[in-house]
Motif scaffolding. Sequence first.
Motif, PDB file in Angstrom:
ATOM      1  N   GLU A 166     102.754   9.538   3.438  1.00 33.02           N
ATOM      2  CA  GLU A 166     103.200   9.426   4.832  1.00 33.02           C
ATOM      3  C   GLU A 166     103.124  10.780   5.530  1.00 33.02           C
ATOM      4  N   GLY A 167     103.207  11.814   4.728  1.00 31.30           N
ATOM      5  CA  GLY A 167     103.126  13.163   5.289  1.00 31.30           C
ATOM      6  C   GLY A 167     103.065  14.169   4.161  1.00 31.30           C
ATOM      7  N   CYS A 168     102.459  15.348   4.417  1.00 30.10           N
ATOM      8  CA  CYS A 168     102.533  16.391   3.402  1.00 30.10           C
ATOM      9  C   CYS A 168     102.556  17.753   4.073  1.00 30.10           C
ATOM     10  N   TRP A 169     103.265  18.667   3.442  1.00 24.66           N
ATOM     11  CA  TRP A 169     103.470  20.018   3.967  1.00 24.66           C
ATOM     12  C   TRP A 169     103.219  21.004   2.831  1.00 24.66           C
ATOM     13  N   PHE A 170     102.636  22.141   3.206  1.00 30.16           N
ATOM     14  CA  PHE A 170     102.334  23.156   2.193  1.00 30.16           C
ATOM     15  C   PHE A 170     102.981  24.468   2.597  1.00 30.16           C
ATOM     16  N   PHE A 171     103.455  25.206   1.609  1.00 31.48           N
ATOM     17  CA  PHE A 171     104.263  26.387   1.906  1.00 31.48           C
ATOM     18  C   PHE A 171     103.742  27.619   1.155  1.00 31.48           C
ATOM     19  N   ALA A 172     103.740  28.737   1.867  1.00 34.08           N
ATOM     20  CA  ALA A 172     103.506  30.036   1.225  1.00 34.08           C
ATOM     21  C   ALA A 172     104.380  31.050   1.934  1.00 34.08           C
ATOM     22  N   HIS A 173     104.920  31.983   1.210  1.00 35.25           N
ATOM     23  CA  HIS A 173     105.847  32.965   1.778  1.00 35.25           C
ATOM     24  C   HIS A 173     106.913  32.290   2.647  1.00 35.25           C
ATOM     25  N   ASP A 174     107.425  31.163   2.134  1.00 34.46           N
ATOM     26  CA  ASP A 174     108.518  30.446   2.802  1.00 34.46           C
ATOM     27  C   ASP A 174     108.187  30.021   4.226  1.00 34.46           C
ATOM     28  N   ALA A 175     106.894  29.733   4.485  1.00 34.84           N
ATOM     29  CA  ALA A 175     106.511  29.198   5.795  1.00 34.84           C
ATOM     30  C   ALA A 175     105.491  28.086   5.573  1.00 34.84           C
ATOM     31  N   VAL A 176     105.443  27.162   6.522  1.00 38.21           N
ATOM     32  CA  VAL A 176     104.458  26.081   6.420  1.00 38.21           C
ATOM     33  C   VAL A 176     103.086  26.659   6.716  1.00 38.21           C
ATOM     34  N   ILE A 177     102.092  26.309   5.898  1.00 37.83           N
ATOM     35  CA  ILE A 177     100.719  26.737   6.152  1.00 37.83           C
ATOM     36  C   ILE A 177      99.853  25.501   6.362  1.00 37.83           C
ATOM     37  N   SER A 178      98.628  25.705   6.817  1.00 35.13           N
ATOM     38  CA  SER A 178      97.743  24.562   7.067  1.00 35.13           C
ATOM     39  C   SER A 178      97.300  23.967   5.735  1.00 35.13           C
ATOM     40  N   SER A 179      96.748  22.741   5.826  1.00 32.05           N
ATOM     41  CA  SER A 179      96.348  22.070   4.597  1.00 32.05           C
ATOM     42  C   SER A 179      94.986  22.564   4.087  1.00 32.05           C
ATOM     43  N   ALA A 180      94.322  23.411   4.874  1.00 34.69           N
ATOM     44  CA  ALA A 180      93.010  23.916   4.447  1.00 34.69           C
ATOM     45  C   ALA A 180      93.163  24.761   3.184  1.00 34.69           C
ATOM     46  N   SER A 181      92.407  24.419   2.153  1.00 37.66           N
ATOM     47  CA  SER A 181      92.442  25.110   0.850  1.00 37.66           C
ATOM     48  C   SER A 181      93.867  25.270   0.318  1.00 37.66           C
TER      49      SER A 181
END
Lengths: 195, 364
Positions: A166-181
């Motif tokens: 239904e949805g997905c979120w990706f995180f780096a350095h405690d922030a949401v990043i784009s789904s690219a790679s």
Amino acid sequence: MSLRPDLAVIAQSIPRGARVLDIGCGDGSLMAELTALSGVDARGMEIDAEHVERCVARGLSVIQGDADRDLVDYPDKSFDVAILSQTLQTTRRPDLMLDQLLRVGRQAFVSFPNFGHWRMRAGLALGGRMPVTRAMPVTWYETANIHHMTIKDFNDLLALKGVNVEGCWFFAHDAVISSASANWRAEYALYQLSR
Amino acid sequence: MAPAHAHKSLKLSHDLPLDSGQVLSGVEIAYETYGELNTDKSNAILICHALTGDQYVASTHPITGKPGWWEAMVGPGKPIDTGRFQVICANVLGSCMGSTGPASPAADGAPYAMRFPVITIRDMVRGLVALLDGLGIAKLHTVVGGSMGGMQALSMAANFPDRAERVLAIATTARHSAQNIAFHEVGRQAIMADPNWNGGDYYGGAEPDAGLAVARMAAHITYLSEEGLTEKFGRRLQDRDAKSFGFDADFQVESYLRYQGSGFTQRFDANSYLYITRAMDYFDLAEEHGGKLANAFAGAKARFCLVSFDSDWLYPTAESRHVVHALNAAGAPVSFVELSAPFGHDSFLLDVPALDRVVKGFLK
């Protein structure tokens, strides 16, 4: 109170008044936030007695239990949302756990550390040792993580099981990043799932 | 058996209908209160006592002179804070500390003895609810109980769902197991095998103290853990350097149990022991509600907290979990924690700081 970013996303995505089960709820921070912000009916499951004590003292309804063993006792669809935050990789059988989550909850939020992150890959490929990183700071012999998976691995499992994303979120350095790679770049991922 | 003593009590103005189909008239419920009731009567906590407990939860026992049985938990500044709450504790129906029981006079003036009707946990709760009515308390802040007290708390939640906002059930079960019934039967047979028991008609004469003491000794073992007994007594001898090659209390554990047994007969009525153990054995909350425990809590409105102890083999954690699953299935808000303590079933009465924290937190 500032929630971990994946928990903040969950808090924003849950409808008001929903019945929520937080599996591995720790000291109840997310439950407390959800109750205060969204008026949800939150219940928790936590394996650690001291954490449960703290939850009870916060006025939360939390059961001491082992998700691997005790989730089967909940009736089908008894919750609108089941949450398993940073815990799937510690369960005995993540595939069966996913089935249980989507049985007791109409929807599930699942977050997990991504073993495909470039630091992990570099640590293993160049260092030749199991990586210890900011996102996974514990040595291989002490870690509770018994199943290491990447975002791609997780997507494969969802496809195999016919689970809807239904949805997905990706995180780096405690922030949401784009789904690219994301499989390279994300330290951890959050999925909203249904069946 | 206890000598007569003036207990504070409420005489019910109505008859009490019982699960057996019989009706008790002229029922008295003896009780104690601690702390002040607030103006809207919203700060009352009812504590339900265990099998051989009584209303003297936080004050000196009038017969033994010992401190209240839960003074570690109840009092000013304690986890159940009598500075904040009014604590009510009543002697259960069928007992012998001022509430109507087999030693009480029947209509003909003679003690009921075995003419006393067999009562149930739900009947005890009916008596407690009648007391709350008499005190003008419509809704408790919390009903609390350990062991048989926990059974009453669960029974109140199931049968009188409007009477308590919170239910705290400690070291308890929703039904007596075969093993629980078996131990109680040993106790009852010990009493009834005492010639002084005399079919229950012993009031005013020699009492079945030997039988009651054996019943207490057997039960007492079930309240402790093997680890606790080993730590406390091991195989140590009592006031002697060698075994006597006789049947004196050679071992400290024997001496201890004999002391517990005889002390108990000073304050408890053998027939009450028969009736109350029977009530516990009959307890099966699911059976009362069509065989499904979740149905018992279908109308429950309270917040629940259940606590078990890892060393309690009388009402082990699995029994609490059984209740928790049913409450979950009924959609009731419930917390549960298994605490680690070495003292067996009696842990709920002893010094377990984690229990204090849970109780205090739940009452917040």
